[in-house]
Design an enzyme around this catalytic site. Structure first.
Site, PDB file in Angstrom:
ATOM      1  CB  SER A   8      -0.890   0.014   1.242  1.00 34.49           C
ATOM      2  OG  SER A   8      -0.098   0.314   2.374  1.00 34.49           O
ATOM      3  CE  LYS A   9      -0.996   7.439  -2.486  1.00 31.16           C
ATOM      4  NZ  LYS A   9      -0.001   7.718  -3.445  1.00 31.16           N
ATOM      5  NE  ARG A  10       0.465   0.559   6.014  1.00 31.59           N
ATOM      6  CZ  ARG A  10       1.090  -0.608   6.080  1.00 31.59           C
ATOM      7  NH1 ARG A  10       2.222  -0.703   6.719  1.00 31.59           N
ATOM      8  NH2 ARG A  10       0.574  -1.668   5.502  1.00 31.59           N
TER       9      ARG A  10
END
Ligand code: GLU
Length: 466
Positions: A238-240
């Site tokens: 994910s973006k994380r």
């Protein structure tokens, strides 16, 4: 070999989608006469915007994944999907049904939870597509025949589903609009697709699509479901985890060849420790049968490392050209234009310290645009009387260096350290901060030589005048 990439244009092209596109492309380009088709699955009309389509095409172009022919659009095939629905109804392979989720639940309560819903002889079956008293039209369900459905998957091997466990799938809404599993199967069939290579998130759709092929009396393609991508921490990507879309990788200054190389090896590879494979060799060697079933880890640090290798492989002139393009895009054109020699030198002395083209300016921009403003570095190395005395001595020493080369500057400043009986860092760091404004820069002797004597002395004088 006829493959396709079939993105839904509801947002950016994520690295997982890019990898699916790449594996399809490698298959097609690695096979004589192979074709790589692009089908935009734009049936979600609200989220499928022209901007999203353009963004995906742009990302594919940037990666160098060229497709054959014009991009196809799934919505253009709706008349064909409706024709197939009419044919399936006429052949008795599909039927109108008013069964709701509750009806399916009640059916399972009666027949057993592992029994698939059969609606052809159920009271919820509708004779035709006409609306009921409330004006609601029935959906269309496919008749699931007895027997088994076998998914032939080049990554996961064969998986057999017993049809008895599968509900008659809904293949069209009450308004007659085709549902995804029907549309995909019909489009792949009509396009003559031989291999469907896509993410594992579609695994549960595949048996339903195979039922559509069977109902149409057609041979299905082979499948290859690619394992999901995880972040370095083992969690779903994910973006994380940093840059998650091709657009973001591009903006972060990665090179398309490095991204292609890295994505290709996420889940595929002949040898465990192989990290660098050029594009043409990937095309030659890629083997879908050797893709791993296990989730692959997308680790931006590893991509960075690989990108650094690709950057340096361009050679100083090639890299200087790449960086110049990037800097112009980033609005630094004025600072570098007409200073090709300085840019070349700056690249030569920075290349070992950069992993992406984005890393260049923060590291070496001071050579063009003057020292940066790093309050902490100045406080640490330009304020104490001892540091200022060392800097003055360095200035006088450098003023006499002739010719003003890296070697000569190096030798003179090292000698000065001995003469002053100082620590090297207490001489070199004040010079470095005077020249660059900060403590992170290419080598201090290299930086001084790149700036030349006049500019070096000017910057030292300016630092001492503060
Ligand atoms: N449109 C689907 C998606 O973007 C892909 C369907 C397929 O590859 O069969 O997830």
């Amino acid at each position: 070999m006829r493959v396709r990439f079939a993105p839904s244009p509801t947002g950016a092209l994520h690295v997982g989608g890019a990898r699916a596109a790449l594996y399809n492309w490698l298959l097609a380009r690695g096979t004589d006469g192979g074709r790589f088709l692009l089908r935009i699955e734009d049936t979600d009309r609200e989220r499928s915007t022209p901007e999203n389509v353009e963004q995906i095409l742009d990302a594919l172009r940037w990666l160098g994944l060229d497709w054959d022919g014009e991009p196809d659009f799934q919505t253009r095939h709706e008349p064909r999907h409706r024709e197939v629905l009419a044919q399936l109804l006429a052949d008795g392979r599909a039927y109108h049904s008013r069964a709701t989720a509750e009806d399916v639940k009640a059916y399972k309560a009666e027949h057993g939870a592992d029994r698939g819903f059969r609606g052809a002889d159920h009271p919820t079956r509708a004779a035709d597509g006409e609306p009921d008293a409330d004006g609601r039209r029935p959906a269309i369900r496919l008749v699931v025949p007895d027997g088994e459905t076998v998914v032939r998957d080049l990554v996961r091997g064969d998986t057999t589903f017993r049809n008895v466990h599968m509900d008659d799938p809904v293949i069209a809404r009450g308004d007659g609009s085709p549902l995804y599993n029907l549309a995909v199967a019909v489009d792949d069939l009509d396009a003559g697709i031989t291999h469907v290579v896509r993410g594992e998130d579609h695994l549960s759709n595949t048996p339903k699509q195979l039922l559509v092929y069977a109902a149409l009396g057609a041979d299905p393609p082979l499948f290859a479901h690619l394992p999901l991508l995880h972040g370095p921490d083992g969690k779903k990507l994910s973006k994380r985890h940093g840059a998650a879309s091709v657009q973001e990788l591009r903006e972060a200054g990665y090179l398309p060849d490095a991204v292609v190389n890295y994505l290709a090896l996420l889940g595929w590879g002949d040898e465990d420790d192989e990290t660098e494979i050029a594009r043409d060799e990937l095309v030659r060697r890629f083997d879908i049968g050797r893709v791993s079933k296990n989730p692959a880890r997308f680790d931006e640090q590893k991509l960075k490392w690989l990108n650094g290798r690709y950057l340096r492989a361009q050679g100083v002139d090639g890299l200087a050209a790449t960086i110049a393009d990037h800097l112009r895009d980033a609005g630094h054109g004025d600072a570098i234009d007409g200073r090709d020699e300085l840019l070349r030198t700056a690249v030569a002395i920075s290349q070992e310290k950069i992993a992406t083209v984005d890393d260049f300016w923060p590291l070496a921009g001071f050579l063009f645009a003057g020292p940066v403003d790093d309050e902490k570095a100045r406080a640490k190395f330009l304020t104490s009387e001892a540091h200022r005395a060392n800097l003055r001595a360095a200035r006088d020493a450098l003023a006499a260096v002739e010719p003003f080369t890296v070697e000569a500057v190096d030798a003179r400043l090292r000698a000065l350290v001995g003469e002053l009986d100082a620590k090297a860092k207490d001489v070199f760091q004040p010079v470095r901060v005077a020249l660059s404004g900060t403590t992170i820069s290419p080598g201090v002797f290299e930086s001084a030589a790149a700036l030349g004597r006049d500019e070096t002395l000017r910057r030292i004088d300016a630092a001492l005048a503060d």
